[in-house]
Scaffold this active site. Structure first.
Site, PDB file in Angstrom:
ATOM      1  N   ARG A 140      -3.289  -9.539  21.303  1.00 42.59           N
ATOM      2  CA  ARG A 140      -2.078 -10.152  20.720  1.00 42.59           C
ATOM      3  C   ARG A 140      -2.352 -10.929  19.428  1.00 42.59           C
ATOM      4  NH1 ARG A 140      -0.799 -11.036  26.190  1.00 42.59           N
ATOM      5  NH2 ARG A 140       0.765  -9.523  26.853  1.00 42.59           N
ATOM      6  N   LYS A 167       0.850  -7.545   4.440  1.00 43.55           N
ATOM      7  CA  LYS A 167       1.289  -6.255   4.994  1.00 43.55           C
ATOM      8  C   LYS A 167       0.074  -5.518   5.536  1.00 43.55           C
ATOM      9  CE  LYS A 167       5.393  -5.167   2.228  1.00 43.55           C
ATOM     10  NZ  LYS A 167       5.970  -4.222   1.248  1.00 43.55           N
ATOM     11  N   GLU A 199      -1.466  -0.529 -10.574  1.00 42.25           N
ATOM     12  CA  GLU A 199      -0.758  -1.629  -9.894  1.00 42.25           C
ATOM     13  C   GLU A 199      -0.772  -2.899 -10.756  1.00 42.25           C
ATOM     14  OE1 GLU A 199       0.936  -0.861  -7.344  1.00 42.25           O
ATOM     15  OE2 GLU A 199      -0.099   0.766  -6.303  1.00 42.25           O
ATOM     16  N   LYS A 238       1.053 -11.328  -7.836  1.00 38.94           N
ATOM     17  CA  LYS A 238       1.354 -10.944  -6.448  1.00 38.94           C
ATOM     18  C   LYS A 238       1.526 -12.187  -5.577  1.00 38.94           C
ATOM     19  CE  LYS A 238       1.329  -8.030  -2.770  1.00 38.94           C
ATOM     20  NZ  LYS A 238       0.895  -6.826  -2.159  1.00 38.94           N
ATOM     21  N   GLU A 242       9.873  -9.542   2.365  1.00 39.05           N
ATOM     22  CA  GLU A 242      10.596  -8.544   1.560  1.00 39.05           C
ATOM     23  C   GLU A 242      12.092  -8.529   1.866  1.00 39.05           C
ATOM     24  OE1 GLU A 242       8.286  -5.047   0.649  1.00 39.05           O
ATOM     25  OE2 GLU A 242      10.107  -3.922   0.192  1.00 39.05           O
ATOM     26  N   ARG A 249      10.420  -9.388  -3.264  1.00 41.16           N
ATOM     27  CA  ARG A 249       9.189  -8.615  -3.058  1.00 41.16           C
ATOM     28  C   ARG A 249       9.409  -7.123  -3.313  1.00 41.16           C
ATOM     29  NH1 ARG A 249       4.486  -9.332   1.576  1.00 41.16           N
ATOM     30  NH2 ARG A 249       3.225  -7.588   0.834  1.00 41.16           N
ATOM     31  N   ASN A 270       7.767  -2.603  -5.745  1.00 40.70           N
ATOM     32  CA  ASN A 270       7.843  -1.147  -5.580  1.00 40.70           C
ATOM     33  C   ASN A 270       8.168  -0.435  -6.893  1.00 40.70           C
ATOM     34  OD1 ASN A 270       7.369  -0.947  -2.721  1.00 40.70           O
ATOM     35  ND2 ASN A 270       9.330  -1.978  -2.458  1.00 40.70           N
ATOM     36  N   HIS A 312       7.176   3.178  -7.550  1.00 42.52           N
ATOM     37  CA  HIS A 312       6.693   3.796  -6.312  1.00 42.52           C
ATOM     38  C   HIS A 312       7.666   4.818  -5.723  1.00 42.52           C
ATOM     39  CE1 HIS A 312       3.540   0.893  -6.691  1.00 42.52           C
ATOM     40  NE2 HIS A 312       2.961   1.278  -5.570  1.00 42.52           N
ATOM     41  N   HIS A 366       5.940   8.167  -5.073  1.00 44.93           N
ATOM     42  CA  HIS A 366       5.803   8.722  -3.715  1.00 44.93           C
ATOM     43  C   HIS A 366       6.354  10.132  -3.647  1.00 44.93           C
ATOM     44  CE1 HIS A 366       5.353   4.606  -1.534  1.00 44.93           C
ATOM     45  NE2 HIS A 366       4.196   5.127  -1.860  1.00 44.93           N
ATOM     46  N   HIS A 405      -2.959   8.106  -6.063  1.00 47.80           N
ATOM     47  CA  HIS A 405      -1.856   7.143  -5.946  1.00 47.80           C
ATOM     48  C   HIS A 405      -1.602   6.488  -7.311  1.00 47.80           C
ATOM     49  CE1 HIS A 405       0.860   4.273  -4.195  1.00 47.80           C
ATOM     50  NE2 HIS A 405       0.156   3.280  -4.677  1.00 47.80           N
TER      51      HIS A 405
HETATM   52  P1  NAD Z   1      -9.489   2.890  -0.424  1.00 43.90           P
HETATM   53  O1  NAD Z   1      -9.441   1.747   0.476  1.00 43.90           O
HETATM   54  O2  NAD Z   1      -9.370   4.260   0.162  1.00 43.90           O
HETATM   55  O3  NAD Z   1     -10.827   2.817  -1.258  1.00 43.90           O
HETATM   56  C1  NAD Z   1     -11.078   3.838  -2.182  1.00 43.90           C
HETATM   57  C2  NAD Z   1     -12.511   4.337  -2.105  1.00 43.90           C
HETATM   58  O4  NAD Z   1     -13.356   3.374  -2.726  1.00 43.90           O
HETATM   59  C3  NAD Z   1     -13.044   4.529  -0.697  1.00 43.90           C
HETATM   60  O5  NAD Z   1     -13.771   5.739  -0.666  1.00 43.90           O
HETATM   61  C4  NAD Z   1     -13.961   3.349  -0.506  1.00 43.90           C
HETATM   62  O6  NAD Z   1     -15.024   3.646   0.375  1.00 43.90           O
HETATM   63  C5  NAD Z   1     -14.486   3.129  -1.894  1.00 43.90           C
HETATM   64  N1  NAD Z   1     -14.895   1.771  -2.197  1.00 43.90           N
HETATM   65  C6  NAD Z   1     -14.320   0.616  -1.790  1.00 43.90           C
HETATM   66  N2  NAD Z   1     -14.899  -0.429  -2.379  1.00 43.90           N
HETATM   67  C7  NAD Z   1     -15.873   0.077  -3.157  1.00 43.90           C
HETATM   68  C8  NAD Z   1     -16.811  -0.512  -4.041  1.00 43.90           C
HETATM   69  N3  NAD Z   1     -16.825  -1.830  -4.261  1.00 43.90           N
HETATM   70  N4  NAD Z   1     -17.685   0.293  -4.695  1.00 43.90           N
HETATM   71  C9  NAD Z   1     -17.629   1.635  -4.519  1.00 43.90           C
HETATM   72  N5  NAD Z   1     -16.753   2.252  -3.720  1.00 43.90           N
HETATM   73  C10 NAD Z   1     -15.884   1.470  -3.050  1.00 43.90           C
HETATM   74  O7  NAD Z   1      -8.346   2.803  -1.566  1.00 43.90           O
HETATM   75  P2  NAD Z   1      -7.546   1.583  -2.169  1.00 43.90           P
HETATM   76  O8  NAD Z   1      -6.938   2.113  -3.410  1.00 43.90           O
HETATM   77  O9  NAD Z   1      -8.332   0.347  -2.227  1.00 43.90           O
HETATM   78  O10 NAD Z   1      -6.386   1.342  -1.089  1.00 43.90           O
HETATM   79  C11 NAD Z   1      -5.388   2.303  -0.846  1.00 43.90           C
HETATM   80  C12 NAD Z   1      -4.661   1.883   0.406  1.00 43.90           C
HETATM   81  O11 NAD Z   1      -4.065   0.611   0.210  1.00 43.90           O
HETATM   82  C13 NAD Z   1      -3.545   2.815   0.838  1.00 43.90           C
HETATM   83  O12 NAD Z   1      -3.673   3.093   2.199  1.00 43.90           O
HETATM   84  C14 NAD Z   1      -2.274   2.006   0.589  1.00 43.90           C
HETATM   85  O13 NAD Z   1      -1.236   2.337   1.493  1.00 43.90           O
HETATM   86  C15 NAD Z   1      -2.781   0.608   0.793  1.00 43.90           C
HETATM   87  N6  NAD Z   1      -1.990  -0.439   0.129  1.00 43.90           N
HETATM   88  C16 NAD Z   1      -1.601  -1.487   0.901  1.00 43.90           C
HETATM   89  C17 NAD Z   1      -0.887  -2.514   0.318  1.00 43.90           C
HETATM   90  C18 NAD Z   1      -0.502  -3.700   1.159  1.00 43.90           C
HETATM   91  O14 NAD Z   1       0.243  -4.562   0.670  1.00 43.90           O
HETATM   92  N7  NAD Z   1      -1.003  -3.809   2.370  1.00 43.90           N
HETATM   93  C19 NAD Z   1      -0.562  -2.489  -1.045  1.00 43.90           C
HETATM   94  C20 NAD Z   1      -1.011  -1.394  -1.791  1.00 43.90           C
HETATM   95  C21 NAD Z   1      -1.723  -0.367  -1.203  1.00 43.90           C
HETATM   96  N1  GLY Z   2       2.414  -3.377  -2.500  1.00 47.50           N
HETATM   97  C1  GLY Z   2       3.763  -3.740  -2.175  1.00 47.50           C
HETATM   98  C2  GLY Z   2       3.858  -5.005  -1.386  1.00 47.50           C
HETATM   99  O1  GLY Z   2       2.868  -5.603  -1.056  1.00 47.50           O
HETATM  100  O2  GLY Z   2       4.941  -5.420  -1.072  1.00 47.50           O
END
Ligand code: NAD
Ligand code: GLY
Length: 363
Positions: free
Chosen positions: A123, A145, A187, A229, A239, A243, A247, A250, A254, A267
């Site tokens: 939990r 998120k 971003e 942010k 949101e 917030r 987007n 996006h 998307h 992305h």
């Molecule tokens: P990712 O987490 O897939 O990382 C990209 C690649 O970089 C991976 O292969 C990872 O192993 C590698 N990597 C990570 N750190 C590294 C480093 N320091 N040196 C070398 N390689 C490294 O991609 P991302 O772009 O960081 O994240 C994408 C994800 O984030 C998506 O799932 C998306 O939905 C999510 N997201 C979430 C939010 C939120 O508010 N929670 C906002 C935007 C995106």
């Molecule tokens: N990346 C969109 C949000 O965090 O709301």
């Protein structure tokens, strides 16, 4: 460096928490000791590649704790209920309990997966985000998120689960491949467009230093972009309104990622095309000048981000935008830039206007 010297921005929504910038991985243990006195057991969740690069540095500061390192394979497909269940089994085998602390060491995939795990394990257990990609440092680690994906869509199963802290070590970005940097830059430019015209100017004047990975300039970029942010989620964590501006680009992006089945377009490239399409639509509505649209395209191009695509059917892309999570009552809700440095939520975009915006990016 003493903990007092770290640069700190506070997320003030709900339960406040700090985003600590320039925070060395080796020093996180001191922070835990100072702020989470009853922690004995720590689960570091990451993938093998990131563990190879950074786990030792992180563990160096955690010698006073019982630490287990759990690795998952890399990639978006790991944001799944199956992986969540496997993580749960592994955590139980390590003797994790309600007092354990999760450290999410990685990019957005690790942050979202580990964060969701922390939100539901017994939990809810404590969570610290340690973002290692540019996207994670400026965006996904901040705001609470967390989610896994469902066959019906990305991030369908999730929660708002703010971490106790975001621990941002800029040096982890040194190993990031340029394609991953681009995802974060898309971003960051989006943040500038939404809320900080002077950050947009900074991107324009410092574009060469950014491409050369100048350390000081990158620190400033991450700090200023994270600040955007933090300010937005502090005002609207759940949101309810503001917030949604995050987007920008996006809904278009998307649709493009979906039509390409998440192959052949990253992305960041999707967001970049989306920013240009949204700017075109805003231009048609008189919200932004043609000269400002050209500035946006030029900046994105400079960073190697796409501003045009080939061989796409705008009608199909329009159709895909029908399924956007933000839409209400069949009406498309779009975020549009208003000049550079502000954005608005638009509820009155006609399909013909959206089609025209798509046509301008398809060559
Ligand atoms: P990712 O987490 O897939 O990382 C990209 C690649 O970089 C991976 O292969 C990872 O192993 C590698 N990597 C990570 N750190 C590294 C480093 N320091 N040196 C070398 N390689 C490294 O991609 P991302 O772009 O960081 O994240 C994408 C994800 O984030 C998506 O799932 C998306 O939905 C999510 N997201 C979430 C939010 C939120 O508010 N929670 C906002 C935007 C995106
Ligand atoms: N990346 C969109 C949000 O965090 O709301």
């Amino acid at each position: 460096m003493s903990l007092a010297e770290l640069q700190k921005i506070e997320v003030t929504a709900g339960r406040p928490y700090p985003v600590l910038l320039g925070a060395p991985l080796e020093e996180l243990g001191k922070y835990v000791q100072a702020h989470l006195k009853d922690v004995e057991h720590i689960l570091i969740i990451t993938n093998q590649a990131i563990a190879d690069l950074y786990a030792e540095r992180l563990k160096k500061g955690l010698l006073d704790y019982r630490v287990n390192l759990l690795t998952v394979p890399a990639g978006e497909t790991e944001k799944s209920l199956e992986r969540l269940s496997q993580l749960t089994t592994a955590a139980l085998r390590c003797g994790a309990d309600r007092h354990s602390l999760v450290i999410a060491l990685g990019g957005g995939v690790i942050g979202d997966l580990s964060g969701f795990f922390a939100s539901v394990f017994m939990r809810g257990i404590r969570l610290i985000q340690v973002p290692t990609t540019l996207l994670a440092q400026v965006d996904s680690s901040i705001g609470g998120k967390v989610a896994v994906n469902h066959p019906a869509g990305k991030n369908i199963i999730g929660a708002f689960y703010p971490p106790l802290a975001v621990w941002t070590d800029f040096t982890t970005l040194e190993s990031l491949p340029w394609e991953e940097v681009e995802n974060g830059l898309a971003e960051s430019v989006k943040h500038a467009l939404i809320a900080d015209a002077s950050l947009f100017d900074f991107f324009e004047t410092q574009q060469e230093s950014i491409k050369q990975r100048d350390t000081m300039i990158w620190r400033e970029m991450v700090t200023r972009s994270s600040t955007v942010k933090v300010k937005i989620v502090s005002q609207d964590e759940r949101e309810q309104g503001l917030r949604a501006l995050l987007n920008l680009g996006h809904s278009f992006g998307h649709a493009l990622e979906t039509v390409m089945n998440y192959h052949g377009v990253t992305h960041g490239q999707g967001v970049s095309i989306g920013l240009v399409a949204a700017a075109n639509l805003a231009n048609a509505k008189g919200l932004i000048t043609t000269a400002e649209v050209e500035r946006i395209k030029h900046l994105l191009n400079t960073f190697g981000l796409l501003t045009e695509i080939k061989d796409q059917d705008p009608q199909v892309l329009l159709q895909l935008m029908q399924a956007d999570k933000k839409n209400q009552g069949g009406r498309k809700i779009l975020i549009l830039p208003q000049g550079i440095g502000q954005a608005v939520i638009s509820r009155d975009c006609a399909d013909s206007e959206i089609l025209d915006a798509w046509k301008q990016v398809i060559k």
